[in-house]
Design a protein around this motif. Structure first.
Motif, PDB file in Angstrom:
ATOM      1  N   ARG A  71       0.852  -1.183   0.000  1.00 51.55           N
ATOM      2  CA  ARG A  71       0.000   0.000   0.000  1.00 51.55           C
ATOM      3  C   ARG A  71       0.890   1.237   0.000  1.00 51.55           C
ATOM      4  O   ARG A  71       2.021   1.204   0.498  1.00 51.55           O
ATOM      5  CB  ARG A  71      -0.912   0.025   1.225  1.00 51.55           C
ATOM      6  N   TYR A  72       0.342   2.335  -0.509  1.00 54.89           N
ATOM      7  CA  TYR A  72       1.145   3.547  -0.662  1.00 54.89           C
ATOM      8  C   TYR A  72       0.591   4.720   0.129  1.00 54.89           C
ATOM      9  O   TYR A  72       1.012   5.851  -0.074  1.00 54.89           O
ATOM     10  CB  TYR A  72       1.234   3.896  -2.148  1.00 54.89           C
ATOM     11  N   ALA A  73      -0.360   4.452   1.037  1.00 56.28           N
ATOM     12  CA  ALA A  73      -0.956   5.517   1.840  1.00 56.28           C
ATOM     13  C   ALA A  73      -0.839   5.164   3.322  1.00 56.28           C
ATOM     14  O   ALA A  73      -0.513   4.036   3.692  1.00 56.28           O
ATOM     15  CB  ALA A  73      -2.425   5.713   1.456  1.00 56.28           C
ATOM     16  N   LEU A  74      -1.129   6.148   4.181  1.00 58.12           N
ATOM     17  CA  LEU A  74      -1.157   5.909   5.623  1.00 58.12           C
ATOM     18  C   LEU A  74      -2.488   5.271   6.026  1.00 58.12           C
ATOM     19  O   LEU A  74      -3.537   5.591   5.452  1.00 58.12           O
ATOM     20  CB  LEU A  74      -0.980   7.226   6.371  1.00 58.12           C
ATOM     21  N   HIS A  75      -2.435   4.403   7.037  1.00 62.53           N
ATOM     22  CA  HIS A  75      -3.652   3.690   7.441  1.00 62.53           C
ATOM     23  C   HIS A  75      -3.928   3.711   8.941  1.00 62.53           C
ATOM     24  O   HIS A  75      -4.977   3.251   9.376  1.00 62.53           O
ATOM     25  CB  HIS A  75      -3.606   2.250   6.927  1.00 62.53           C
ATOM     26  N   ASP A 385      -4.579   5.499  -2.609  1.00 56.11           N
ATOM     27  CA  ASP A 385      -4.467   4.053  -2.440  1.00 56.11           C
ATOM     28  C   ASP A 385      -5.138   3.617  -1.141  1.00 56.11           C
ATOM     29  O   ASP A 385      -4.493   3.371  -0.131  1.00 56.11           O
ATOM     30  CB  ASP A 385      -3.001   3.624  -2.451  1.00 56.11           C
ATOM     31  N   ALA A 386      -6.469   3.527  -1.199  1.00 58.49           N
ATOM     32  CA  ALA A 386      -7.296   3.207  -0.034  1.00 58.49           C
ATOM     33  C   ALA A 386      -7.179   4.270   1.053  1.00 58.49           C
ATOM     34  O   ALA A 386      -7.494   4.026   2.215  1.00 58.49           O
ATOM     35  CB  ALA A 386      -6.960   1.828   0.534  1.00 58.49           C
ATOM     36  N   ALA A 387      -6.728   5.470   0.676  1.00 56.92           N
ATOM     37  CA  ALA A 387      -6.671   6.585   1.617  1.00 56.92           C
ATOM     38  C   ALA A 387      -8.078   7.160   1.814  1.00 56.92           C
ATOM     39  O   ALA A 387      -8.967   6.956   0.986  1.00 56.92           O
ATOM     40  CB  ALA A 387      -5.726   7.661   1.106  1.00 56.92           C
ATOM     41  N   ARG A 388      -8.263   7.868   2.891  1.00 54.32           N
ATOM     42  CA  ARG A 388      -9.584   8.402   3.219  1.00 54.32           C
ATOM     43  C   ARG A 388      -9.507   9.909   3.442  1.00 54.32           C
ATOM     44  O   ARG A 388      -8.555  10.419   4.022  1.00 54.32           O
ATOM     45  CB  ARG A 388     -10.134   7.743   4.485  1.00 54.32           C
ATOM     46  N   SER A 389     -10.521  10.629   2.954  1.00 55.09           N
ATOM     47  CA  SER A 389     -10.644  12.054   3.250  1.00 55.09           C
ATOM     48  C   SER A 389     -12.122  12.386   3.326  1.00 55.09           C
ATOM     49  O   SER A 389     -12.953  11.730   2.692  1.00 55.09           O
ATOM     50  CB  SER A 389      -9.960  12.909   2.174  1.00 55.09           C
ATOM     51  N   VAL A 390     -12.476  13.402   4.115  1.00 55.04           N
ATOM     52  CA  VAL A 390     -13.877  13.770   4.270  1.00 55.04           C
ATOM     53  C   VAL A 390     -14.234  15.018   3.473  1.00 55.04           C
ATOM     54  O   VAL A 390     -15.413  15.295   3.258  1.00 55.04           O
ATOM     55  CB  VAL A 390     -14.237  13.982   5.762  1.00 55.04           C
ATOM     56  N   ASP A 391     -13.224  15.773   3.039  1.00 51.46           N
ATOM     57  CA  ASP A 391     -13.525  16.959   2.249  1.00 51.46           C
ATOM     58  C   ASP A 391     -13.729  16.575   0.788  1.00 51.46           C
ATOM     59  O   ASP A 391     -13.233  15.551   0.318  1.00 51.46           O
ATOM     60  CB  ASP A 391     -12.410  17.999   2.378  1.00 51.46           C
ATOM     61  N   ASP A 392     -14.477  17.394   0.075  1.00 53.01           N
ATOM     62  CA  ASP A 392     -14.763  17.128  -1.330  1.00 53.01           C
ATOM     63  C   ASP A 392     -13.476  17.229  -2.143  1.00 53.01           C
ATOM     64  O   ASP A 392     -12.610  18.076  -1.875  1.00 53.01           O
ATOM     65  CB  ASP A 392     -15.793  18.130  -1.851  1.00 53.01           C
ATOM     66  N   ILE A 393     -13.327  16.340  -3.105  1.00 54.67           N
ATOM     67  CA  ILE A 393     -12.130  16.319  -3.950  1.00 54.67           C
ATOM     68  C   ILE A 393     -12.549  16.316  -5.410  1.00 54.67           C
ATOM     69  O   ILE A 393     -13.691  16.017  -5.746  1.00 54.67           O
ATOM     70  CB  ILE A 393     -11.240  15.090  -3.644  1.00 54.67           C
TER      71      ILE A 393
END
Length: 599
Positions: A71-75, A385-393
């Motif tokens: 994986r390439y993102a923080l989890h 990469d399966a990263a999560r964000s709550v703001d609109d992108i």
């Protein structure tokens, strides 16, 4: 196979490379020992006990990983850990402090620190852990805390299996005795997912090595037998690309399969194993539908695990690694995914060619190419990469998956090389022999140099300068024609430029599209297009099918409770259709058979 010699050679190479890329850790005679138990599996809990011994005096740090190999993102795995207790070897509580959300600092120890904690685990995929009454599905970074100072030291782990569930252990870790396993260091340990369940195993020999498939599923053994025969065919076609399997560290490679309702569909490569998960059973379409993940992940045992970008090694468990090579590492692997299944005779050429259409249109009609080239798309991995964000992108306008982008570029490179009586297989084999087989890391520049060496500087420079360092589009019409495939634009139709559900635009509209130019936006509810009122039975596609490119209509829509109108001018549909030619010549047919046929 001389396993001991191979292990010593690899360990020497690993330690040399690590010293070149990161600050060397002090040499200490310490060890990490773990036990994990699953008495409360019904509530998705595991009890972990860790003993860190032989540690230097002074402050001692232990922590939870924030990342996972592949994986390439923080989890942020720490979020699922609680009831942490820290004692010395006599069971006395030790003083601790918390410098950040992921780690503990221990003072006053006597060279041994015992840590116990409860892990909540309920996602069975290639990144997280899942514990329940069906299995303990363990990705190591999501499961075990570690001591950075002991990163170069040996690790032992004992899995206290649930005998009442007939559980047993499947892993690439070295077996010691009983349910106790060994890793030579932290990097190998973290890269070693483990499936503890009542699974079945199939194996076959390839030369002096063994390929295993440990499958946890609810089907019958005959289904697994049939499926494994297909897996074997894919494995052998991939071996044919490179001319050999990698030398696995303990002479074995293991697929860890979970095809169960409570899993989450995924695949994740590791050095001598892979996790492949799906909710789709073998009886319900998985016999063919699950092969794509198997093919993709097994190809990674060359491309990524050993043909490895410098940017991914050593893997960082505290921050995300950023790599500009993922268009090759993931994208070219994606190109080979269905190609290998086709060469294995498990997918028809017609179906393979039809399957190219979606990815082709996604890449070449994306506005994202005006913002990032394939290298820069790869840099976006920590955010996608399966990263999560709550703001609109605005990813659908600015990002193209490096999986798909690299795949269509791999297709173009293969067909371009075949025009020169060369092929991508032999280029990959050259990259393998130059970098992967000897485990020497590569950069984008190295890939460029290797292509120049294989196909000539004029060819290599043209490909990289136009399509990798820039975002140009190859001449697919010409390339496809050489293998009897037609690619045509659907510009006799009109396009809207947005995704619609229940008359509502559900994602940001495509830059430059009909909807974008008309000022429509995500969240708008379409009420009327021209004279056609949209209803549950009258869709947008029905409404626009009567129009031609450049026609202008009035669109009535609702935004934030207010009814509005706008003028929309229809643009040509930018999509392409890809299909086998009805009038191909004998040479094109021969070329296609050489491309898609078994090796």
């Amino acid at each position: 196979m001389q396993r001991v010699l191979l292990l010593l050679v690899f360990l020497s190479l690993f330690q040399c490379k690590q010293s070149e890329t990161s600050e060397a850790l002090p040499s200490i005679d310490g060890k990490s020992t773990y036990t994990i138990s699953f008495e409360n599996a019904v509530h998705h809990e595991a009890l972990v006990n860790a003993t860190f011994s032989g540690i230097p005096t002074g402050e001692f740090e232990f922590r939870m990983s924030r990342t996972s190999p592949g994986r390439y993102a923080l989890h942020e795995f720490m979020k699922n850990v609680y009831d942490v207790k820290v004692t010395d070897d006599a069971g006395n509580a030790l003083e601790t402090s918390r410098p950040d959300p992921y780690s503990w600092i221990v003072n006053g120890h006597n060279g041994t620190v015992n840590v116990s904690y409860i892990l909540y685990a309920n996602r069975g995929d290639g990144t997280y852990a899942q514990v329940d009454e069906t299995h303990a599905h363990l990705n190591i970074p999501a499961t075990f805390m570690y001591a950075p100072v002991l990163a170069n030291n040996e690790i032992e782990v004992t899995f206290n299996v649930r005998k009442d569930f007939n559980w047993k252990v499947a892993t690439q870790l070295k077996h010691l005795e009983g349910n106790t396993y060994y890793a030579r260091d932290l990097q190998y340990f973290m890269d070693s997912p483990t499936e503890v369940s009542n699974h079945s195993v199939r194996s076959f020999d390839v030369g002096d090595q063994k390929v295993n498939f440990a499958l946890h599923h609810n089907g019958i053994e005959a289904e697994f037998d049939a499926y494994f025969e297909s897996v074997k065919k894919v494995v052998l076609q991939q071996e044919a690309v490179f001319g050999e399997l990698p030398k696995y560290d303990y002479g074995e490679y293991t697929f860890l399969g979970c095809y169960i309702p409570n899993a989450s569909g995924d695949g994740m490569e590791h050095r001598n194993s892979t996790i492949v998960t799906s909710t789709r059973s073998l009886a319900n379409g998985g016999l063919s539908g699950n092969l794509g993940t198997v093919s993709h992940e097994f190809f990674h045992c060359w491309n990524v695990e050993r043909i490895r970008p410098q940017s991914l090694d050593p893997f960082d468990f505290e921050e995300a690694n950023m790599s500009g090579e993922l268009w090759f590492a993931e994208g070219f692997t994606s190109y080979y995914t269905n190609l290998m299944i086709t060469r294995a005779g498990l997918m028809t050429p017609e179906r393979y060619v039809r399957g190219l259409t979606g990815g082709f249109n996604y890449v070449w009609n994306s506005p994202g190419r005006q913002f990032f080239n394939p290298i820069e798309m790869s840099y976006q991995a920590p955010f996608v990469d399966a990263a999560r964000s709550v703001d609109d992108i605005n990813r659908n306008n600015t990002f193209i998956s490096y999986y798909t982008y690299g795949s269509v570029l791999g297709l173009a490179l293969d067909l371009s090389l075949r025009e020169q009586n060369l092929n991508l297989d032999d280029y990959m084999k050259l990259v393998w022999n130059t970098y992967g087989k000897v485990e020497d890391y590569y950069t984008v520049k190295d890939l460029h140099t290797t292509l120049n060496a294989y196909a000539g500087a004029e060819f290599g420079d043209a490909f990289f300068n136009n399509y990798i360092y820039k975002s140009g589009m190859p001449d697919y019409e010409r390339l496809f024609k050489t293998v009897g495939i037609n690619v045509t634009k659907n510009d006799n139709r009109v396009s809207f430029g947005g995704f619609i559900r229940n008359q509502v635009i559900t994602a940001n509209v495509t830059m430059g599209s009909s909807a974008y130019n008309a000022g429509l936006e995500k969240g708008d509810k379409l009420l009327k297009v021209g004279k056609t009122t949209l209803t549950e039975t009258k869709s947008l596609n029905d409404a626009i099918s009567q129009y031609k490119p450049n026609d202008t209509v009035t669109v009535t829509y609702e935004r934030l409770g207010e009814v509005r109108t706008t003028q929309l001018t229809f643009q040509k549909d930018p999509s392409y259709s890809i299909a086998l030619s009805d009038a191909e010549n004998a040479e094109a047919k021969t070329n296609r058979e050489a491309w898609l046929g078994a090796k």
